[in-house]
Design a protein around this motif. Structure first.
Motif, PDB file in Angstrom:
ATOM      1  N   SER A   1       1.425  20.301 -35.200  1.00  0.00           N
ATOM      2  CA  SER A   1       1.175  20.753 -33.830  1.00  0.00           C
ATOM      3  C   SER A   1       2.473  21.082 -33.118  1.00  0.00           C
ATOM      4  CB  SER A   1       0.418  19.669 -33.063  1.00  0.00           C
ATOM      5  OG  SER A   1      -0.812  19.381 -33.698  1.00  0.00           O
TER       6      SER A   1
ATOM      7  N   ALA B   1       3.776  24.294 -34.581  1.00  0.00           N
ATOM      8  CA  ALA B   1       2.984  25.446 -34.112  1.00  0.00           C
ATOM      9  C   ALA B   1       3.295  25.772 -32.660  1.00  0.00           C
ATOM     10  CB  ALA B   1       1.496  25.163 -34.294  1.00  0.00           C
ATOM     11  N   LEU B   2       3.465  24.730 -31.834  1.00  0.00           N
ATOM     12  CA  LEU B   2       3.776  24.972 -30.427  1.00  0.00           C
ATOM     13  C   LEU B   2       5.186  25.493 -30.229  1.00  0.00           C
ATOM     14  CD1 LEU B   2       2.103  21.814 -28.823  1.00  0.00           C
ATOM     15  CD2 LEU B   2       1.294  24.182 -28.715  1.00  0.00           C
TER      16      LEU B   2
ATOM     17  N   LYS C   1       6.734  27.569 -32.197  1.00  0.00           N
ATOM     18  CA  LYS C   1       6.851  28.959 -32.642  1.00  0.00           C
ATOM     19  C   LYS C   1       6.410  29.905 -31.529  1.00  0.00           C
ATOM     20  CE  LYS C   1       6.380  28.320 -37.614  1.00  0.00           C
ATOM     21  NZ  LYS C   1       7.717  28.890 -37.871  1.00  0.00           N
TER      22      LYS C   1
ATOM     23  N   SER D   1       4.753  33.180 -29.654  1.00  0.00           N
ATOM     24  CA  SER D   1       3.517  33.931 -29.875  1.00  0.00           C
ATOM     25  C   SER D   1       3.845  35.327 -30.394  1.00  0.00           C
ATOM     26  CB  SER D   1       2.720  34.031 -28.579  1.00  0.00           C
ATOM     27  OG  SER D   1       2.345  32.744 -28.128  1.00  0.00           O
TER      28      SER D   1
ATOM     29  N   PRO E   1       1.137  32.532 -33.855  1.00  0.00           N
ATOM     30  CA  PRO E   1       0.481  31.697 -34.883  1.00  0.00           C
ATOM     31  C   PRO E   1      -0.879  31.223 -34.410  1.00  0.00           C
ATOM     32  CG  PRO E   1       2.109  30.425 -33.701  1.00  0.00           C
ATOM     33  CD  PRO E   1       2.224  31.823 -33.157  1.00  0.00           C
ATOM     34  N   LYS E   2      -1.795  31.050 -35.347  1.00  0.00           N
ATOM     35  CA  LYS E   2      -3.123  30.537 -35.017  1.00  0.00           C
ATOM     36  C   LYS E   2      -3.007  29.009 -34.944  1.00  0.00           C
ATOM     37  CE  LYS E   2      -5.464  34.437 -37.188  1.00  0.00           C
ATOM     38  NZ  LYS E   2      -5.813  35.068 -35.935  1.00  0.00           N
ATOM     39  N   ARG E   3      -2.676  28.556 -33.769  1.00  0.00           N
ATOM     40  CA  ARG E   3      -2.309  27.141 -33.601  1.00  0.00           C
ATOM     41  C   ARG E   3      -3.472  26.205 -33.911  1.00  0.00           C
ATOM     42  NH1 ARG E   3       0.441  29.974 -29.534  1.00  0.00           N
ATOM     43  NH2 ARG E   3       2.717  29.728 -29.659  1.00  0.00           N
ATOM     44  N   LYS E   4      -4.663  26.536 -33.455  1.00  0.00           N
ATOM     45  CA  LYS E   4      -5.805  25.674 -33.736  1.00  0.00           C
ATOM     46  C   LYS E   4      -6.070  25.604 -35.231  1.00  0.00           C
ATOM     47  CE  LYS E   4      -8.150  26.466 -29.304  1.00  0.00           C
ATOM     48  NZ  LYS E   4      -9.382  26.960 -28.648  1.00  0.00           N
TER      49      LYS E   4
ATOM     50  N   ILE F   1      -3.874  26.148 -37.595  1.00  0.00           N
ATOM     51  CA  ILE F   1      -2.771  25.432 -38.242  1.00  0.00           C
ATOM     52  C   ILE F   1      -2.974  23.926 -38.111  1.00  0.00           C
ATOM     53  CG2 ILE F   1      -0.303  24.935 -38.070  1.00  0.00           C
ATOM     54  CD1 ILE F   1       0.127  27.848 -37.328  1.00  0.00           C
ATOM     55  N   VAL F   2      -3.343  23.479 -36.916  1.00  0.00           N
ATOM     56  CA  VAL F   2      -3.562  22.043 -36.708  1.00  0.00           C
ATOM     57  C   VAL F   2      -4.733  21.560 -37.550  1.00  0.00           C
ATOM     58  CG1 VAL F   2      -4.215  20.313 -34.993  1.00  0.00           C
ATOM     59  CG2 VAL F   2      -2.545  22.086 -34.412  1.00  0.00           C
TER      60      VAL F   2
END
Length: 751
Positions: A46, A49-50, A52, A54, A449-452, A454-455
């Motif tokens: 997380s 991802a955060l 990185k 957008s 990145p597709k954060r959801k 990725i998490v």
């Protein structure tokens, strides 16, 4: 039969249920570790991802024409040809080419954009960091290698190549299947830049194609102009040569002359054939007539002569005369005047026939001569005409050569002239090879990145990995984790379980057996005592050896507490035969100079001097005494054997604590002098193979194995993760039982 089949088919289902249950128990065993690992990995993912930026992706769509449109053909402007797959693949590769990318980079000045040239931001940071390092560590300045000096062109080229690599990594060219459409996608941290680059790639592609088309058209127009001029000169020269040839030979139309000569030659040949037939027929008739000159009848029998009109009339006259004589002969006699007149008329007709026949034969000879002369005349004419025709054929061949040259030059000239005019007329027509069907607009939402995701994927992957690691650890763990595993693995009875008791530095209190707070431990000792006594109920066994496979398995604790339990029922003595690392004296806080077994066997002290009476338990204790240099020799001596025999007469139970089996062979030596043996193993510590090896060697020595004690077992954990909670429930019940300090008389009698 049906019942047997159903029973056999149910067995795999039972095994499958057991496997699933074991998997579930394994997961429960490691659940907190798995969840902790998954949460940590998910938290790290997380954060990554955060951290990185957008990324926005803009897409433009081009339709690529299969052929370049021409201004002179309306159908070609709107025509599509989807049969040329190689052509479209080539156009897709051109869209991906470095030349298109470099043109876009130059137009948008992306070399000065920090997104494509991180050196604009990082170079200064690196310089500052390096400066600080060399300032803090001056001795590193000598190791610093100077950066190679590059020319301005080389530096610009390298920078452009780095920007190009970054640019192409963000560019995606994807054709739409079974169409002439291609999507141009570009990803960037700036949505405006992403849309601008996607559209610019399409524009540069179209412009580059237009430029190349115009260059090719101009080059083709110049080349065609030169070729037209040369072909025109060649055509004029070939026509001049043809006209000169016609004047030299005096010909107007050689094709007509040649056709007339050929026609005349064909007619003469036909006349020659007829003359030859006439001459052959005349010769045949003349030869036949010559052979029958003296026989008028034979001559008249020849069909060609008979059918002659004169001969036919004369023969008709002869035939009439003969018929007249035949009619008169029926009425008159031969001398009748009419008969004589008729006969005279017949003779006159016959003479006339003979004269005409001979005259006709002469005419046949003349006809034969005339036919021969006509044939020869026609043949001579044919020979002359053949010579003329051959000469005319040679002239015709030369004429055809000149004419073919003129025709080919004229065709080439007309072809190039038409192409030159078409090219000149359409050279300024800017037809495009592609056109936009959809232009790129600024995206509103980021594509990466597709954060959801990725998490979520991090949690799923880490959870799955944790489960796999748990299964691997469980598979690699070949220690004893529950009571049932001891009996199934070793094939011997389990005397009892000593639960795990938490203490400081793993040193248990000596009198834990009498601690009211440790009811589970006390009940475990009583269970072991009961199992031992039941296994020796029908045997006159007094001495028991308590040992283990490895050190630190709890054999001394088990021996002391077993002795405590037996001392409540019978007169019991505890002997410390571990002469290498004795521990019984320390457990009972005996002085270091306290004499013991070694002193007794050596004869330096008496039994009463060595014996210690424990007031709390009423247990007699014989410690190891001073550690001798030769412990194995003392234990193998006859004095030790005599000592055991005397103790059996004095005590009902003799509990012997000895060294571990894998460390030294003292236990195997003592096993020959005792009645039975109890093996202690530590839960989740000792490997099953080691315990099997120890049991195997004891069995080889002929020792009676009373059973195994599973020491330091976490009862709660075993009940929860093994699926067998009977032991824990039993000990839990024992903890709630009323306090029992001493065994009642009823218990003694039952034992």
């Amino acid at each position: 039969m049906e019942q047997k089949v159903s029973a056999s088919s149910a067995m795999p289902q039972m095994e499958q249920l057991i496997d699933v249950k074991q998997i579930w128990l394994t997961l429960l065993k490691y659940k907190w570790k798995i969840l902790f690992f998954s949460i940590m990995v998910t938290a790290i993912a997380s954060l990554v991802a955060l951290s990185k930026p957008s990324i926005y992706t803009a897409t433009a769509t081009l339709m690529i024409e299969s052929k370049q449109a021409k201004a002179v053909s309306v159908e070609e402007v709107y025509g599509l040809d989807t049969r040329i797959n190689e052509y479209f693949l080539t156009q897709f590769e051109i869209l991906k080419s470095d030349s298109i990318a470099l043109e876009v980079i130059r137009k948008l000045d992306l070399t000065n954009n920090p997104e494509f040239n991180p050196a604009l931001v990082e170079e200064q940071k690196l310089l500052d960091i390096s400066f600080d390092i060399y300032e803090l560590l001056p001795f590193l300045k000598g190791l610093r290698k100077p950066a190679p000096e590059l020319s301005e062109d080389e530096a610009s080229y390298r920078l452009e190549q780095r920007v190009l690599a970054t640019f192409k990594s963000k560019l995606a060219i994807s054709p739409v299947r079974k169409t002439q459409l291609v999507n141009i996608s570009f990803s960037s941290t700036s949505p405006a830049l992403a849309a601008q680059v996607a559209n610019e790639v399409g524009n540069v592609y179209i412009e580059s194609n237009l430029d190349s088309t115009m260059q090719v058209a101009n080059k083709a127009s110049g080349w065609l102009n030169e070729r037209v001029a040369k072909l025109k000169a060649d055509l004029q020269a070939s026509e001049a040569r043809l006209q000169a040839f016609l004047r030299e030979e005096g010909l107007v139309d050689i094709e007509g002359v040649g056709g007339l000569a050929s026609q005349e030659l064909n007619e003469l040949t036909s006349q020659l054939n007829k003359a030859r037939d006439r001459r052959v027929a005349a010769e045949s008739l003349y030869n036949l007539a010559q052979s029958s000159t003296n026989n008028v009848a034979r001559i008249s029998a020849v069909p060609e002569i008979t059918n002659h009109p004169v001969i036919r009339d004369v023969k008709l006259a002869v035939s009439n005369a003969e018929r007249k004589i035949s009619d008169l002969a029926k009425r008159y006699g031969p001398k009748h005047p009419k008969m004589k007149a008729a006969q005279a008329e017949l003779k006159s007709a016959q003479k006339n026939l003979d004269r005409e026949l001979r005259q006709l034969v002469k005419g046949i000879g003349a006809e034969m001569s005339a036919a021969r002369q006509a044939e020869n005349t026609i043949r001579r004419e044919i020979e002359g005409r053949k010579a003329e025709f051959q000469e005319l054929t040679v002239k015709n061949a030369r004429y055809s050569e000149y004419q073919r040259e003129v025709d080919s030059n004229k065709q080439l000239y007309d072809l190039f002239l038409n192409r030159y005019k078409e090219t000149s007329a359409s050279s300024d027509f800017g037809s495009t090879i592609a056109r936009f069907t959809d232009v790129a607009y600024q995206p509103l939402l980021p594509s990466a990145p597709k954060r959801k995701l990725i998490v979520l994927m991090a949690f799923v992957a880490s959870f799955g990995f944790g489960c796999v690691v748990a299964f691997v650890l469980e598979a690699l763990n070949d220690s004893f984790t529950n009571a049932k595993q001891v009996e199934t693995t070793l094939g011997v009875s389990l005397l009892g379980i000593l639960p795990l008791v938490k203490s400081k530095k793993d040193k248990l209190p000596t009198y834990l057996y009498y601690d009211d707070k440790q009811r589970a431990f006390s009940e475990g000792v009583r269970t072991i005592r009961t199992g031992y006594m039941l296994s020796n109920m029908n045997h006159d066994n007094h001495s028991v050896l308590v040992t283990s496979s490895e050190p630190s398995e709890g054999k001394t604790t088990s021996a002391i507490n077993l002795a405590f339990g037996l001392a409540q029922l019978e007169k019991t003595i505890l002997i410390d035969c571990d002469l290498r690392r004795p521990a019984v004296a320390k457990r009972f806080n005996l002085p270091a100079a306290q004499p013991g077994l070694a002193n007794l066997i050596a004869g330096t002290h008496t039994f009463e001097e060595c014996l210690v009476k424990d007031e709390t338990s009423g247990l007699d204790i014989l410690s190891a005494g001073l550690v001798p240099p030769n412990p194995q020799e003392l234990l193998a001596s006859d004095r030790f054997g005599l000592l055991l025999e005397k103790l059996k007469q004095r005590y009902s139970r003799i509990v012997i604590d000895t060294a571990p089996c894998q460390a030294v062979s003292d236990a195997y030596l003592l096993s020959q002098k005792v009645d039975s043996c109890i093996l202690v193993t530590r839960a989740e510590h000792t490997r099953t193979g080691v315990v099997k090896h120890t049991l195997g060697k004891l069995v080889q020595q002929g020792v009676k194995i009373d059973g195994v004690i599973l020491n330091r077992l976490n009862l709660k954990k075993a009940a929860k993760y093994s699926g067998h909670g009977s032991y824990y429930e039993y000990y839990g019940y024992a903890e709630k039982a009323p306090e029992t300090a001493k065994v009642t008389k009823t218990e003694k009698e039952s034992v």
